[in-house]
Scaffold this motif. Structure first.
Motif, PDB file in Angstrom:
ATOM      1  N   PRO A 125       0.809  -1.227   0.000  1.00 16.18           N
ATOM      2  CA  PRO A 125       0.000   0.000   0.000  1.00 16.18           C
ATOM      3  C   PRO A 125       0.837   1.270   0.000  1.00 16.18           C
ATOM      4  O   PRO A 125       0.329   2.336  -0.303  1.00 16.18           O
ATOM      5  N   ASN A 126       2.132   1.172   0.313  1.00 14.09           N
ATOM      6  CA  ASN A 126       3.015   2.345   0.284  1.00 14.09           C
ATOM      7  C   ASN A 126       3.584   2.517  -1.124  1.00 14.09           C
ATOM      8  O   ASN A 126       4.796   2.442  -1.327  1.00 14.09           O
ATOM      9  N   PHE A 127       2.701   2.743  -2.119  1.00 16.36           N
ATOM     10  CA  PHE A 127       3.156   2.707  -3.503  1.00 16.36           C
ATOM     11  C   PHE A 127       3.668   4.057  -4.003  1.00 16.36           C
ATOM     12  O   PHE A 127       4.127   4.151  -5.133  1.00 16.36           O
TER      13      PHE A 127
ATOM     14  N   PRO B  24       3.968  21.744  -2.583  1.00 16.14           N
ATOM     15  CA  PRO B  24       4.290  21.927  -3.998  1.00 16.14           C
ATOM     16  C   PRO B  24       5.770  22.256  -4.176  1.00 16.14           C
ATOM     17  O   PRO B  24       6.366  22.972  -3.365  1.00 16.14           O
ATOM     18  N   ASN B  25       6.352  21.705  -5.217  1.00 19.41           N
ATOM     19  CA  ASN B  25       7.776  21.815  -5.559  1.00 19.41           C
ATOM     20  C   ASN B  25       8.642  20.787  -4.842  1.00 19.41           C
ATOM     21  O   ASN B  25       9.828  20.675  -5.130  1.00 19.41           O
ATOM     22  N   ASP B  26       8.059  20.021  -3.870  1.00 24.80           N
ATOM     23  CA  ASP B  26       8.728  18.814  -3.414  1.00 24.80           C
ATOM     24  C   ASP B  26       8.551  17.755  -4.497  1.00 24.80           C
ATOM     25  O   ASP B  26       7.890  17.990  -5.514  1.00 24.80           O
ATOM     26  N   SER B  27       9.103  16.565  -4.303  1.00 22.67           N
ATOM     27  CA  SER B  27       9.069  15.523  -5.333  1.00 22.67           C
ATOM     28  C   SER B  27       8.471  14.245  -4.777  1.00 22.67           C
ATOM     29  O   SER B  27       8.518  13.988  -3.571  1.00 22.67           O
ATOM     30  N   LEU B  28       7.921  13.441  -5.686  1.00 28.37           N
ATOM     31  CA  LEU B  28       7.423  12.123  -5.320  1.00 28.37           C
ATOM     32  C   LEU B  28       7.837  11.131  -6.403  1.00 28.37           C
ATOM     33  O   LEU B  28       8.264  11.506  -7.495  1.00 28.37           O
ATOM     34  N   PHE B  29       7.709   9.852  -6.096  1.00 31.14           N
ATOM     35  CA  PHE B  29       8.065   8.824  -7.063  1.00 31.14           C
ATOM     36  C   PHE B  29       7.256   7.576  -6.770  1.00 31.14           C
ATOM     37  O   PHE B  29       6.698   7.401  -5.675  1.00 31.14           O
ATOM     38  N   ILE B  30       7.166   6.694  -7.773  1.00 33.47           N
ATOM     39  CA  ILE B  30       6.471   5.421  -7.600  1.00 33.47           C
ATOM     40  C   ILE B  30       7.421   4.444  -6.926  1.00 33.47           C
ATOM     41  O   ILE B  30       8.556   4.273  -7.355  1.00 33.47           O
ATOM     42  N   ASN B  31       6.960   3.811  -5.853  1.00 33.94           N
ATOM     43  CA  ASN B  31       7.785   2.848  -5.124  1.00 33.94           C
ATOM     44  C   ASN B  31       7.984   1.595  -5.977  1.00 33.94           C
ATOM     45  O   ASN B  31       7.030   0.870  -6.250  1.00 33.94           O
ATOM     46  N   PRO B  32       9.212   1.299  -6.426  1.00 33.59           N
ATOM     47  CA  PRO B  32       9.420   0.136  -7.302  1.00 33.59           C
ATOM     48  C   PRO B  32       9.164  -1.191  -6.609  1.00 33.59           C
ATOM     49  O   PRO B  32       9.040  -2.211  -7.275  1.00 33.59           O
ATOM     50  N   LYS B  33       9.061  -1.188  -5.271  1.00 32.73           N
ATOM     51  CA  LYS B  33       8.823  -2.436  -4.543  1.00 32.73           C
ATOM     52  C   LYS B  33       7.330  -2.725  -4.382  1.00 32.73           C
ATOM     53  O   LYS B  33       6.971  -3.735  -3.777  1.00 32.73           O
ATOM     54  N   ALA B  34       6.487  -1.864  -4.913  1.00 31.36           N
ATOM     55  CA  ALA B  34       5.038  -2.014  -4.698  1.00 31.36           C
ATOM     56  C   ALA B  34       4.322  -2.692  -5.856  1.00 31.36           C
ATOM     57  O   ALA B  34       3.119  -2.864  -5.819  1.00 31.36           O
TER      58      ALA B  34
END
Length: 895
Positions: free
Chosen positions: A654-656, A698-708
């Motif tokens: 769920p932590n994707f 806003p202007n921080d970053s996010l990414f898709i968790n490759p382990k999810a």
């Protein structure tokens, strides 16, 4: 009232009719050595003691050698062993959980008082017969002391009668309840194995099991026994109770209870479905028992739905009809005609507009009805069953050469039963049967061989009916009904498939950047020089982009079966961004192969079209953060859009989504994420109970968790090279204000302005300033404003804020008003609001606009704020209620 109908000798309990049946548990694993097997929940940790005697490891502990050294033996790393010590005076055993014994052996020393070595045994996962033993040396034959089986409890459901007595529920239990009633349910954790199997597992204590309605049962609602809405049941010492309600009629209702988290992937160990058949009825309305879709005109697409009803069908009006066939998306209203039988128990919808499903067809039927007796209105719904037979969509003829058999490439409306190999399964429009042999079965496309000249271009082919399993049958078991003959076309664009045919996004930036083509037989470098490949994709203007690599730029694999090509920088720049799926393979997403060869002195070219595979994982195409700026306990709302549908059911964690906040990586549990129907957009609630100023902005970053395992519907999962994406959204504006202050009128400085502004360093406490004055303390995130100047030199004079404040007495009499504009390059921000974040205090000096000191009393303040940049602006407004009382320690403006 509750009704139930079952077979066998039923027992009636105050209106329930239930079949009582014993629970069936998993069989206990066979014990390798009699008397040495023990069974424990994964939530318990038994302590064992081992010893050594002069004769080795005999089972008599009285002969244990004090201070002896030996080796523990635990071949499975699933068995976790922690060393322990025992205080014989108090009887207390203490274990060091920071240390674990090695596998399969570790040298240990017995204590000097009784000669025992103590170890705590545990497992994070269910496992059978985990051996624990002792050996003289690390490589010596061990003596097994114990076999541990660790289990996870099963769940058993009961219903509660009026006296609170439990009645077990099984698959034959039929429950019928009025919509305005509630079903009281008890759930019990059950030990599945060992001598205590069937007993309550009391180790499941204060664990939550989440309640989720099954598809078609979305109207089910769960409450506590006190009537509070909930989505879970808490088991205490293995037992818990809850109630099931329904907001509308439900037929054949099901729900699951999911709990006990697997630490490996955050999934649940237990996903138990309520075994009974649950129906909530409106007493004045009929029930929609079942519905099926058919293909009446033979084109392979569903066009007729027949629904079956029971109950009070003769006293209702049929208001509106909706369905979600074929892809179970949003409901579409049916506005056509329908026919009913004389008893109104059967309804046939005519000329239903649907399409071919993307995969296996599915959908629901929803019918809104109103009782003519009571005026009660409610929707009736059920899942639509598929009764569509196989039908040909397209057929292409590839003539054989020199008398060889012809090839028929046939596209069907649905997947076929692959047991078919050969037979007279197709027929011409004149009734002649065509004997075919299936040589390739690739989803909806099958390739057959037929006798040369039996089928000609311009002929029409259909599927033979009425020959059962010897003919073509759908994979879902539906046999062919009437199916339209389809005209045979010449081999224009016939796609040849290969698992190695694919479009790739190697750097995970959302742009296709490489391709490959597979061959059944190995190619040589000479063969490669004679290949001309073309790849068809889309460019940034959404037009078809044709890539024509030169043969010298093609790369041949070591085995000669795969040819790949990496796009040039210019070609990548022309590729449409965020296109990671093939939605229409007739327009783009395919390849063409021109093979040039020499036969008997003549140059011969052959053109083949290649069916390509999507080998690109989804990427995030847009983000929008709606930050919470008022309630420190409320979460922010983040909306993400993906480049293509995401296979939500395939996610393993769920932590994707991960966030980069001040160089730190932060994850949140998104188990309750809300996806749209197409699974291309998700709404997330994040950072609940996290301080407002410590959250992502806003202007921080996010990414898709490759382990999810975030993957598309083709199984392409995001890998470790996933890119970060900047967060866009509204700026976070945190407002603080005091509601009451004392006033020392004599201490008020003369000739002071009605309002003033003050700047404080970021993180400064507001207690001192707001404790002696009234005003609004602001923390403003200018990040989104900064982002809208991308590609241009930032003009700080075009970024800032405008505020206004109007003060009235509680009777509405005007007192004071002021406002102003503060630019990002104001000296209060030390010339740059991005580099020098400050807290801004807008203070009312307890004076009216005409300079009078105000008196004690209540005041209403209308506060408006506009944060602006060169391109965007954001507005906020707030009403404050302030109070002023007398006192010697009140407001003074001497600072």
């Amino acid at each position: 009232m509750m009704r139930s109908v079952v077979a066998c000798a039923p027992i009636r309990v105050f209106g329930f009719i239930l079949l009582l049946a014993g629970m069936v548990f998993a069989s206990t694993p066979e014990c390798p050595e009699k008397g040495k097997c023990k069974y424990y929940s994964i939530y318990t940790s038994p302590i064992s003691y081992l010893w050594k005697t002069s004769s080795g490891f005999e089972m008599n502990p009285d002969s244990a050698i004090r201070g002896a050294t030996f080796f523990t033996y635990a071949p499975s790393d699933t068995l976790i062993l922690n060393p322990c010590t025992k205080d014989y005076a108090t009887g207390k055993t203490t274990c060091d959980r920071s240390k674990t014994l090695s596998h399969p052996t570790e040298k240990v020393t017995a204590d000097t008082e009784k000669g025992f070595f103590y170890a705590r045994a545990s497992s994070n996962f269910p496992a059978e017969n985990l051996a624990l033993g002792m050996a003289v040396e690390a490589d010596a034959t061990p003596t097994i002391f114990r076999y541990y089986t660790f289990y996870v409890a099963d769940l058993e459901f009961f219903i509660l009668d009026e006296k609170g007595e439990k009645i077990p529920v099984n698959s034959k239990t039929q429950l019928s309840i009025p919509v305005d009633s509630a079903l009281s349910v008890s759930v019990r954790a059950v030990i599945p194995v060992g001598p205590d199997s069937g007993r309550t597992d009391t180790t499941v204590n204060k664990y939550a099991f989440y309640l989720n309605p099954a598809r078609g049962s979305e109207s089910l609602v769960f409450t506590t026994m006190a009537g509070d809405t909930t989505d879970r049941v808490i088991l205490e010492r293995g037992e818990g109770n809850f109630q099931v309600h329904a907001s509308a009629a439900v037929s054949g209702g099901k729900f699951t209870a999911s709990g006990l988290v697997n630490p490996k992937d955050s999934s649940f160990f237990v996903n138990e479905t309520f075994p009974g058949n649950l129906t909530f009825e409106n007493p004045d309305l009929p029930s929609l028992d079942s519905a099926f879709i058919y293909d009446a005109n033979g084109d392979g697409i569903g066009d007729s739905i027949i629904a079956y009803y029971s109950g009070k069908t003769d006293s209702v009006s049929w208001d509106s009809i909706f369905h979600s066939w074929p892809n179970d998306g949003s409901m579409k209203q049916y506005a056509g005609e329908y026919k009913q039988n004389s008893s109104l128990t059967t309804m046939e919808l005519l000329d239903v507009k649907t399409s071919l499903p993307k995969d296996s067809g599915k959908g629901d039927l929803k019918v809104y009805v109103t009782s003519k007796l009571s005026g009660t209105s409610a929707p009736l719904s059920c899942e639509i069953g598929d009764r569509i037979g196989p039908a040909i969509q397209r057929v292409t003829l590839i003539p054989g050469v020199n008398g060889a058999k012809d090839t028929l490439v046939v596209d069907f409306n649905k997947k076929l039963d692959e047991n078919f190999e050969k037979g007279s399964a197709l027929q011409l429009s004149n009734g002649d049967k065509v004997y075919v042999k299936a040589i390739e079965k690739d989803g909806l496309r099958w390739t057959f061989t037929a006798d040369a000249g039996k089928v000609l271009v311009g002929d029409s082919l259909s599927i033979v009916r009425g020959i059962g399993d010897t003919g073509l049958v759908a994979a879902d078991g539906n046999v062919p009904g009437y199916n339209r003959p389809v005209c045979v076309s010449n081999a224009g664009r016939v796609y040849f498939s290969n698992e190695n045919n694919g479009f790739f996004d190697s750097d995970a930036d959302g742009r296709m950047d490489s391709v490959s083509v597979g061959f059944e037989n190995p190619l040589t470098e000479e063969d490669l020089a004679n290949l001309q490949l073309q790849f068809f994709w889309k460019d940034s203007s959404d037009s078809v982009l044709i890539l024509k690599p030169e043969s010298k730029d093609l790369i041949l694999s070591e085995d000669g079966k795969v040819v790949s090509y990496k796009l040039t920088k210019d070609e990548v720049a022309a590729v449409k961004p965020n296109l990671t799926a093939i939605e229409d393979a007739d327009k783009y997403g395919y390849a063409a192969l021109k093979n040039i060869s020499e036969v008997n002195g003549d140059t011969v070219s052959q053109l083949q079209y290649l069916q390509m595979n999507d080998r690109m994982a989804p990427v995030i195409t847009s983000t929008f953060l709606s930050p919470e700026s008022k309630d420190k306990e409320s979460p922010d709302k983040l909306t993400l859009r993906f480049s293509e549908p995401v296979d939500v059911n395939a996610m393993t964690n769920p932590n994707f989504i991960g966030f980069l906040v001040d160089s730190d990586t932060v994850y949140f549990d998104f188990s309750l994420a809300e996806w749209n129907d197409s699974c291309t957009q998700v709404s997330l609630k994040i950072a609940e109970d996290v301080k407002l100023l410590s959250r992502a902005n806003p202007n921080d970053s996010l990414f898709i968790n490759p382990k999810a395992t975030v993957a598309d519907l083709s199984g392409n999962a995001v890998l470790a090279n996933t890119k970060t994406t900047g967060i866009e959204g509204d700026p976070r504006v945190v407002m603080e204000t005091a509601s009451l202050v004392g006033i020392n009128r004599d201490a008020l400085a003369p000739d002071a302005p009605a309002f003033s502004t003050r700047f404080f360093p970021e993180g400064t406490s507001t207690k001192n300033e707001m404790g002696k004055s009234l005003g609004v303390m602001l923390d403003i995130g200018f990040a989104t404003i900064f982002d809208d100047s991308t590609g241009e030199k930032l003009d700080l004079d075009e970024v800032g804020l405008h505020w206004s404040m109007d003060v009235y007495t509680n009777l509405g009499t005007f007192v004071a008003s002021d406002g102003g504009t503060i630019h990002c390059d104001d000296k209060g921000f030390e010339g740059n609001c991005f580099e020098h974040a400050k807290r801004l205090y807008l203070r009312w000096n307890l004076r009216s606009n005409d300079g009078r000191k105000v008196g004690v009393g209540a005041y209403l303040v209308q506060f408006e704020l506009k944060v602006y940049g060169k391109k965007h602006s954001y507005k906020y407004d707030k009403i404050f209620k302030w109070g002023v009382h007398g006192g010697k320690t009140g407001l003074a403006l001497d600072d």
